[in-house]
Design a protein around this motif. Structure first.
Motif, PDB file in Angstrom:
ATOM      1  N   LEU A  37       0.827  -1.208   0.000  1.00 34.44           N
ATOM      2  CA  LEU A  37       0.000   0.000   0.000  1.00 34.44           C
ATOM      3  C   LEU A  37       0.864   1.262   0.000  1.00 34.44           C
ATOM      4  CD1 LEU A  37      -2.757  -1.096   2.548  1.00 34.44           C
ATOM      5  CD2 LEU A  37      -3.056  -0.677   0.096  1.00 34.44           C
ATOM      6  N   ALA A  38       1.919   1.263   0.814  1.00 42.77           N
ATOM      7  CA  ALA A  38       2.803   2.429   0.871  1.00 42.77           C
ATOM      8  C   ALA A  38       3.483   2.673  -0.474  1.00 42.77           C
ATOM      9  CB  ALA A  38       3.853   2.239   1.967  1.00 42.77           C
ATOM     10  N   GLY A  39       3.909   1.598  -1.124  1.00 45.44           N
ATOM     11  CA  GLY A  39       4.586   1.716  -2.411  1.00 45.44           C
ATOM     12  C   GLY A  39       3.683   2.263  -3.499  1.00 45.44           C
ATOM     13  N   LEU A  40       2.458   1.762  -3.553  1.00 44.54           N
ATOM     14  CA  LEU A  40       1.513   2.234  -4.569  1.00 44.54           C
ATOM     15  C   LEU A  40       1.157   3.701  -4.354  1.00 44.54           C
ATOM     16  CD1 LEU A  40      -0.856  -0.877  -4.832  1.00 44.54           C
ATOM     17  CD2 LEU A  40       0.961  -0.180  -6.418  1.00 44.54           C
ATOM     18  N   LEU A  41       0.996   4.086  -3.096  1.00 44.88           N
ATOM     19  CA  LEU A  41       0.680   5.486  -2.791  1.00 44.88           C
ATOM     20  C   LEU A  41       1.871   6.400  -3.071  1.00 44.88           C
ATOM     21  CD1 LEU A  41      -1.370   4.872   0.460  1.00 44.88           C
ATOM     22  CD2 LEU A  41      -2.227   6.034  -1.586  1.00 44.88           C
ATOM     23  N   MET A  42       3.086   5.908  -2.856  1.00 48.38           N
ATOM     24  CA  MET A  42       4.265   6.705  -3.179  1.00 48.38           C
ATOM     25  C   MET A  42       4.388   6.870  -4.695  1.00 48.38           C
ATOM     26  SD  MET A  42       6.536   8.510  -1.680  1.00 48.38           S
ATOM     27  CE  MET A  42       6.749   7.945   0.009  1.00 48.38           C
ATOM     28  N   LEU A  43       3.955   5.857  -5.428  1.00 54.91           N
ATOM     29  CA  LEU A  43       3.918   5.950  -6.888  1.00 54.91           C
ATOM     30  C   LEU A  43       2.969   7.075  -7.313  1.00 54.91           C
ATOM     31  CD1 LEU A  43       5.081   4.418  -9.384  1.00 54.91           C
ATOM     32  CD2 LEU A  43       2.951   3.100  -9.411  1.00 54.91           C
ATOM     33  N   ALA A  44       1.844   7.174  -6.621  1.00 59.24           N
ATOM     34  CA  ALA A  44       0.886   8.242  -6.902  1.00 59.24           C
ATOM     35  C   ALA A  44       1.465   9.611  -6.529  1.00 59.24           C
ATOM     36  CB  ALA A  44      -0.411   7.994  -6.128  1.00 59.24           C
ATOM     37  N   THR A  45       2.267   9.653  -5.444  1.00 56.27           N
ATOM     38  CA  THR A  45       2.934  10.899  -5.047  1.00 56.27           C
ATOM     39  C   THR A  45       3.874  11.372  -6.145  1.00 56.27           C
ATOM     40  OG1 THR A  45       2.854  10.228  -2.705  1.00 56.27           O
ATOM     41  CG2 THR A  45       4.396  11.992  -3.299  1.00 56.27           C
ATOM     42  N   ALA A  46       4.651  10.423  -6.691  1.00 57.79           N
ATOM     43  CA  ALA A  46       5.585  10.758  -7.769  1.00 57.79           C
ATOM     44  C   ALA A  46       4.838  11.275  -8.996  1.00 57.79           C
ATOM     45  CB  ALA A  46       6.411   9.526  -8.133  1.00 57.79           C
ATOM     46  N   GLN A  96       3.271  15.707 -12.696  1.00 54.19           N
ATOM     47  CA  GLN A  96       2.238  16.499 -13.359  1.00 54.19           C
ATOM     48  C   GLN A  96       2.128  17.924 -12.807  1.00 54.19           C
ATOM     49  OE1 GLN A  96       0.524  15.311 -16.069  1.00 54.19           O
ATOM     50  NE2 GLN A  96       1.953  13.600 -15.852  1.00 54.19           N
ATOM     51  N   GLY A  97       2.958  18.242 -11.813  1.00 56.87           N
ATOM     52  CA  GLY A  97       2.916  19.587 -11.235  1.00 56.87           C
ATOM     53  C   GLY A  97       1.725  19.810 -10.325  1.00 56.87           C
ATOM     54  N   LEU A  98       1.110  18.735  -9.845  1.00 53.14           N
ATOM     55  CA  LEU A  98      -0.047  18.843  -8.950  1.00 53.14           C
ATOM     56  C   LEU A  98       0.446  18.941  -7.513  1.00 53.14           C
ATOM     57  CD1 LEU A  98      -2.221  16.064 -10.661  1.00 53.14           C
ATOM     58  CD2 LEU A  98      -2.337  18.540 -11.022  1.00 53.14           C
ATOM     59  N   HIS A  99       1.109  20.025  -7.189  1.00 51.19           N
ATOM     60  CA  HIS A  99       1.777  20.151  -5.906  1.00 51.19           C
ATOM     61  C   HIS A  99       0.808  20.206  -4.727  1.00 51.19           C
ATOM     62  CE1 HIS A  99       5.330  21.977  -8.339  1.00 51.19           C
ATOM     63  NE2 HIS A  99       5.323  20.661  -8.375  1.00 51.19           N
ATOM     64  N   ASP A 100      -0.420  20.624  -4.957  1.00 51.93           N
ATOM     65  CA  ASP A 100      -1.409  20.647  -3.876  1.00 51.93           C
ATOM     66  C   ASP A 100      -1.776  19.235  -3.424  1.00 51.93           C
ATOM     67  OD1 ASP A 100      -1.465  23.379  -3.921  1.00 51.93           O
ATOM     68  OD2 ASP A 100      -3.276  23.534  -5.153  1.00 51.93           O
ATOM     69  N   ILE A 114      -1.351  12.737  -0.493  1.00 53.97           N
ATOM     70  CA  ILE A 114      -1.036  11.396  -0.992  1.00 53.97           C
ATOM     71  C   ILE A 114       0.207  10.857  -0.285  1.00 53.97           C
ATOM     72  CG2 ILE A 114      -0.496   9.979  -3.008  1.00 53.97           C
ATOM     73  CD1 ILE A 114      -1.878  12.091  -4.728  1.00 53.97           C
ATOM     74  N   TYR A 115       1.202  11.713  -0.142  1.00 56.78           N
ATOM     75  CA  TYR A 115       2.430  11.339   0.562  1.00 56.78           C
ATOM     76  C   TYR A 115       2.111  10.922   1.999  1.00 56.78           C
ATOM     77  CZ  TYR A 115       6.661  12.241   3.337  1.00 56.78           C
ATOM     78  OH  TYR A 115       7.686  12.155   4.244  1.00 56.78           O
ATOM     79  N   ALA A 116       1.218  11.657   2.648  1.00 60.61           N
ATOM     80  CA  ALA A 116       0.853  11.354   4.033  1.00 60.61           C
ATOM     81  C   ALA A 116       0.233   9.961   4.155  1.00 60.61           C
ATOM     82  CB  ALA A 116      -0.116  12.411   4.568  1.00 60.61           C
ATOM     83  N   GLN A 166      12.715  10.662  -6.977  1.00 68.62           N
ATOM     84  CA  GLN A 166      13.075   9.992  -5.724  1.00 68.62           C
ATOM     85  C   GLN A 166      11.881   9.213  -5.167  1.00 68.62           C
ATOM     86  OE1 GLN A 166      13.421  13.112  -2.332  1.00 68.62           O
ATOM     87  NE2 GLN A 166      13.758  14.280  -4.210  1.00 68.62           N
ATOM     88  N   PHE A 167      10.658   9.686  -5.418  1.00 74.34           N
ATOM     89  CA  PHE A 167       9.466   8.977  -4.953  1.00 74.34           C
ATOM     90  C   PHE A 167       9.219   7.707  -5.773  1.00 74.34           C
ATOM     91  CE2 PHE A 167       8.223  13.526  -3.872  1.00 74.34           C
ATOM     92  CZ  PHE A 167       8.615  13.408  -2.543  1.00 74.34           C
ATOM     93  N   PHE A 168       9.510   7.769  -7.080  1.00 75.66           N
ATOM     94  CA  PHE A 168       9.422   6.564  -7.902  1.00 75.66           C
ATOM     95  C   PHE A 168      10.384   5.494  -7.392  1.00 75.66           C
ATOM     96  CE2 PHE A 168       7.574   9.101 -11.555  1.00 75.66           C
ATOM     97  CZ  PHE A 168       6.425   8.334 -11.676  1.00 75.66           C
TER      98      PHE A 168
END
Length: 408
Positions: A67-76, A81-85, A90-92, A153-155
């Motif tokens: 779960l952590a890995g998949l969510l970190m993939l989404a963070t990356a 995509q520049g969706l900094h908000d 997602i990182y949390a 780094q998140f990937f």
């Protein structure tokens, strides 16, 4: 297991601050690191209860990493995509599933060693070294591939986590303590007996000071890289090795860890937990103070020395503390007790520490200014050093523990 566990963390832990500075989120560095502490207040204990009573620890370790890995993939992806908000929420969520694995991996290791009839104090530290090696390899990979200041780094973190999620299913089976008839108290039914350790004065004082020392844990992870790279604003330092490869310089801290972990059995056996913890606290004072005094040029030796004492500061507290908790608790609450230790250190302590550190840094460092901020950074590091010194002095007076060299 230890290699992969810490490789996932090392992919971003020391470089994320620089990435946040790059995308204009420097004043939020503290929150990105503090969330690790916030989720550690409840997630490790919750997962520890689940591991003690329902799902074997090695399987739960894998599920959390997936779960952590998949969510970190989404963070990356959000960063790409520049969706900094969306980065922080997602990182949390990713961190919420990663942080419990620090305690779960300890439980899995201690269980495997116990099943093999081995002494955890003597045999765990050499195994734990591989975690530090994994952390270093991941840091170097991110640095040499040019990922320090971008979302890649998140990937990298996600890739390590998914590999461990699969591998964890092959680890030795860990027992669960399902109720076998009879009526149990609510505390026992929920697996909350670990919190009863606070009734023991020695353990209560130990956990409280673990929290106070935990304040120091994430400060350099969050701010060392941005601090060192900030010297790029000064021409005489701009092309120095430290400024160009801050992660490689900081990795000396983890290299020091590999040596210091191997010293733990000797120091614990010879001096006991109180003196070992005091040594760690003094090392934290030096860690911060040397950062405040050094620079990437003629003063780089102070940076290097700061990196070397980090091994003592981190291992003599974190690993020795975990071993102490393992020795002082019953097998039936081992995972819960390790979770409680993580709550006090990486949870409450690290949360207070990173948010306080951000306030201190914001007070002395102007991220919006183009002028060098060396003096401001130095003041901030001296504040952190003074705090660690006060904690060390109070601990030496308050914590009462008689060491028996025949019983580690």
């Amino acid at each position: 297991m230890n290699f992969l566990e810490f490789a996932a963390w090392g992919a971003y832990l020391t470089s994320m601050g620089t990435y946040l500075v790059t995308i204009g989120m420097a004043t939020q560095i503290g929150w990105f690191y503090a969330i690790q502490g916030i989720v550690s207040i409840f997630m490790p204990a919750l997962m520890g209860i689940v591991a003690d009573r329902w799902i074997p620890a090695q399987r739960l370790l894998g599920y959390c990493h997936l779960l952590a890995g998949l969510l970190m993939l989404a963070t990356a992806y959000a960063g790409q995509q520049g969706l900094h908000d969306l980065l922080f929420p997602i990182y949390a969520l990713s961190v919420a599933f990663y942080m419990p694995t620090l305690a779960l991996s300890n439980s899995v290791a201690y269980n495997g060693l116990t099943q093999a009839g081995m002494d955890t104090v003597k045999h765990f530290p050499p195994i734990r070294v591989f975690g530090t090696i994994g952390f270093i390899c991941s840091m170097w990979l991110v640095d040499l591939l040019g990922f320090q200041s971008n979302y890649m780094q998140f990937f990298t973190c996600a890739a390590w986590g998914v590999v461990l999620a699969v591998y964890a299913q092959t680890l030795p089976e860990c027992p669960v303590s399902r109720a076998q008839g009879g009526r149990k108290s609510l505390v026992e039914a929920l697996g909350l007996k670990a919190f009863l350790l606070f009734k023991n004065r020695k353990m209560a004082v130990f956990f409280i000071f673990s929290m106070l020392l935990g304040v120091s844990l994430q400060i350099t992870n969050g701010f060392a890289n941005p601090f060192i790279t900030s010297f790029s604003a000064i021409p005489e330092y701009a092309d120095t090795f430290g400024v160009q490869h801050a992660n490689l310089l900081i990795s000396l801290s983890q290299i020091s860890e590999t040596c210091c972990i191997l010293l733990i059995p000797f120091f614990l056996g010879r001096f006991g937990i109180k003196r070992v913890m005091l040594i760690a606290m003094v090392a934290w004072v030096l860690r911060f103070g040397l950062f405040g005094l050094g620079d990437p040029g003629s003063g780089v030796w102070m940076f290097v020395l700061s990196m070397l004492v980090y091994g003592v500061a981190f291992d003599f507290f974190n690993v020795s503390g975990s071993l102490f908790v393992d020795k002082e608790t019953d097998l039936s609450i081992r995972s819960s007790a390790q979770g409680l230790f993580i709550i006090m250190t990486n949870g409450i302590g690290a949360t207070v520490g990173t948010l306080s550190a951000q306030a201190v840094v914001n007070c002395f460092v102007d991220f919006n200014s183009q002028a060098p901020q060396v003096e401001g950074w130095s003041y901030a590091w001296f504040v952190f050093a003074a705090y660690a010194l006060v904690v060390a002095v109070v601990f030496s007076v308050v914590f009462k523990y008689k060491h028996n060299s025949n019983n580690n």
